[in-house]
Design a protein around this motif. Structure first.
Motif, PDB file in Angstrom:
ATOM      1  N   LYS A   1       0.835  -1.205   0.000  1.00  0.00           N
ATOM      2  CA  LYS A   1       0.000   0.000   0.000  1.00  0.00           C
ATOM      3  C   LYS A   1       0.866   1.250   0.000  1.00  0.00           C
ATOM      4  N   TYR A   2       2.045   1.147   0.650  1.00  0.00           N
ATOM      5  CA  TYR A   2       2.940   2.300   0.686  1.00  0.00           C
ATOM      6  C   TYR A   2       3.317   2.714  -0.722  1.00  0.00           C
ATOM      7  N   PHE A   3       3.496   1.743  -1.610  1.00  0.00           N
ATOM      8  CA  PHE A   3       3.967   2.083  -2.939  1.00  0.00           C
ATOM      9  C   PHE A   3       2.891   2.670  -3.825  1.00  0.00           C
ATOM     10  N   PHE A   4       1.644   2.519  -3.439  1.00  0.00           N
ATOM     11  CA  PHE A   4       0.582   3.059  -4.274  1.00  0.00           C
ATOM     12  C   PHE A   4      -0.019   4.319  -3.688  1.00  0.00           C
ATOM     13  N   ALA A   5       0.597   4.848  -2.637  1.00  0.00           N
ATOM     14  CA  ALA A   5       0.074   6.074  -2.031  1.00  0.00           C
ATOM     15  C   ALA A   5       0.645   7.267  -2.768  1.00  0.00           C
ATOM     16  N   VAL A   6       0.108   7.504  -3.966  1.00  0.00           N
ATOM     17  CA  VAL A   6       0.621   8.611  -4.768  1.00  0.00           C
ATOM     18  C   VAL A   6      -0.493   9.587  -5.036  1.00  0.00           C
ATOM     19  N   ASP A   7      -0.126  10.748  -5.470  1.00  0.00           N
ATOM     20  CA  ASP A   7      -1.121  11.693  -5.953  1.00  0.00           C
ATOM     21  C   ASP A   7      -0.595  12.288  -7.254  1.00  0.00           C
ATOM     22  N   SER A   8      -1.425  13.063  -7.918  1.00  0.00           N
ATOM     23  CA  SER A   8      -1.092  13.468  -9.287  1.00  0.00           C
ATOM     24  C   SER A   8       0.106  14.405  -9.315  1.00  0.00           C
ATOM     25  N   LYS A   9       0.284  15.201  -8.233  1.00  0.00           N
ATOM     26  CA  LYS A   9       1.432  16.101  -8.226  1.00  0.00           C
ATOM     27  C   LYS A   9       2.729  15.302  -8.222  1.00  0.00           C
ATOM     28  N   TYR A  10       2.729  14.218  -7.420  1.00  0.00           N
ATOM     29  CA  TYR A  10       3.927  13.378  -7.368  1.00  0.00           C
ATOM     30  C   TYR A  10       4.196  12.747  -8.722  1.00  0.00           C
ATOM     31  N   VAL A  11       3.116  12.261  -9.363  1.00  0.00           N
ATOM     32  CA  VAL A  11       3.299  11.577 -10.639  1.00  0.00           C
ATOM     33  C   VAL A  11       3.866  12.537 -11.673  1.00  0.00           C
ATOM     34  N   MET A  12       3.338  13.763 -11.691  1.00  0.00           N
ATOM     35  CA  MET A  12       3.844  14.761 -12.643  1.00  0.00           C
ATOM     36  C   MET A  12       5.326  15.015 -12.420  1.00  0.00           C
TER      37      MET A  12
END
Lengths: 82, 305
Positions: B100-111
């Protein structure tokens, strides 16, 4: 090179079989890779050779019985489906 | 006794369709006590035991019929047991919390991460930040590895490969499956070789298997970019994009892994055998980096012929 997952499983089984077949007395001790020859000093870290010998010994100990089962299943499947 | 029912128009037809017994006492109790929307939710999916716990508690109080009450209790306990068993079995193979830690992202991080993957030369600080001994989630730290981008990039690569093959009139569903499994097998091979070399050289880094999968999966972003440029601009565009993405990816991998592999040296004691180790660790890092362009070329050249 097109790999399928089946090819990967086959490779894994073949490699594990190869490691499990290495005989302790007749082969490994002769070339200085025996189980009692790798433990050298208990210094900072064991070297590469000690790690490798450790790995071979643990693979042989752990995978003996599961390999019997997996090989039998493989033989049956290959006989049935070519 | 039928007057209270007229006010709640929605519950009446739904209550009729529901099992178990046509007990008028049952319907009367539920419709008189609670709001219709809560009732609908229960009768629609009679086994929706995964709902919020307070809803379940108010539900169970409403049954005047002890049989239905007992049946619902039994059913919910069976379902909970099944759920616990499944979670336990999965938890034996991999830790779900860690995943779950690895999928705790948001769009700002992805950008930001995608920009760093394509142009890592201006990024200054490559340290993974910690918060009381545990690494920060990718949401708060742009240097943390995640598994969302590699997974999405892998799927996008498969779709793009299908499209590229279709453009060359070489498409068939089997080829798509073959492409997907080839790429997956290469990732598995790379992760296994990395794990083996890290074990043999007794590098006590905090790189877990998932971290290695994440770093291995970042090359798919480069692959997608390369294939797109190859499709849009022809063979020349393909080679230019290949060169650019390879350099960027090599820089990224070397800078990221340098922190994890080489800096774990400082915690070891200063023995005589230490001098050989940094060189081997450097070799691992550089070999990983050099492997990336090779595999990118191998997996994409047949798509842009």
């Amino acid at each position: 090179m097109a790999f399928t997952l089946y090819a990967l499983i086959q490779t894994a089984i073949l490699l594990t079989n190869a490691v499990a077949v290495l005989h302790e007395e007749r082969f490994l001790s002769k070339i200085g890779w025996g189980a009692d020859q790798g433990i050298g000093g208990f210094g900072d870290e064991p070297g590469i050779k000690a790690q490798l010998l450790n790995l071979i010994r643990s693979v042989r100990t752990v995978m003996r019985v599961p390999l019997i089962a997996v090989n039998s299943v493989c033989i049956v499947l290959l006989l049935l489906f070519g | 006794t039928m007057d209270p029912h007229r006010g709640h128009r929605a519950t009446k037809p739904r209550a009729r369709a529901a099992p178990p017994a046509g007990d008028p006492l049952l319907f009367e109790d539920t419709s008189s006590r609670t709001a219709p929307s809560v009732n609908q939710g229960y009768y629609e999916s009679g086994y929706n035991l995964g709902g919020p716990p307070d809803r379940g508690a108010t539900m169970s109080n409403l049954f005047a019929d002890p049989m239905a009450n007992a049946a619902m209790m039994y059913g919910s306990s069976i379902a909970n047991q099944g759920k616990d068993m499944v979670n336990k079995e999965i938890g034996r193979f991999m830790s779900v919390n860690k995943l779950k830690y690895f999928f705790a992202v948001d769009s700002k991080y992805v950008m930001k991460k995608l920009i760093i993957l394509m142009f890592p030369y201006t990024h200054q600080d490559w340290e993974v930040r910690y918060h009381r001994d545990s690494p920060l989630t990718p949401r708060h730290d742009v240097n943390a590895p995640d598994l969302y981008i590699p997974t999405m990039a892998f799927i996008t690569y498969i779709l793009l490969a299908g499209m590229a093959l279709g453009l060359q009139k070489r498409f068939s569903p089997e080829v798509l499956g073959l492409c997907a499994s080839t790429a997956l097998v290469w990732v598995i091979i790379e992760v296994l070789v990395m794990l083996l070399s890290l074990y043999l050289l007794t590098v006590h880094s905090d790189l877990s298997t998932f971290d290695l999968i994440a770093y291995s999966g970042y090359k798919y972003v480069g692959m997608i970019c390369t294939v797109l440029c190859g499709l849009l601009f022809g063979t020349d565009g393909y080679y230019v994009a290949l060169a650019w993405c390879s350099c960027a990816l090599m820089f990224f991998i070397v800078r990221s892994l340098k922190m994890k592999i080489l800096s774990s040296l400082s915690s070891d004691s200063m023995g005589p055998g230490v001098t050989a180790k940094p060189r081997l660790r450097l070799y691992i890092t550089v070999a990983t980096a050099v492997f990336q362009p090779i595999i990118i070329y191998w997996l994409t050249s047949h798509l842009v012929r």
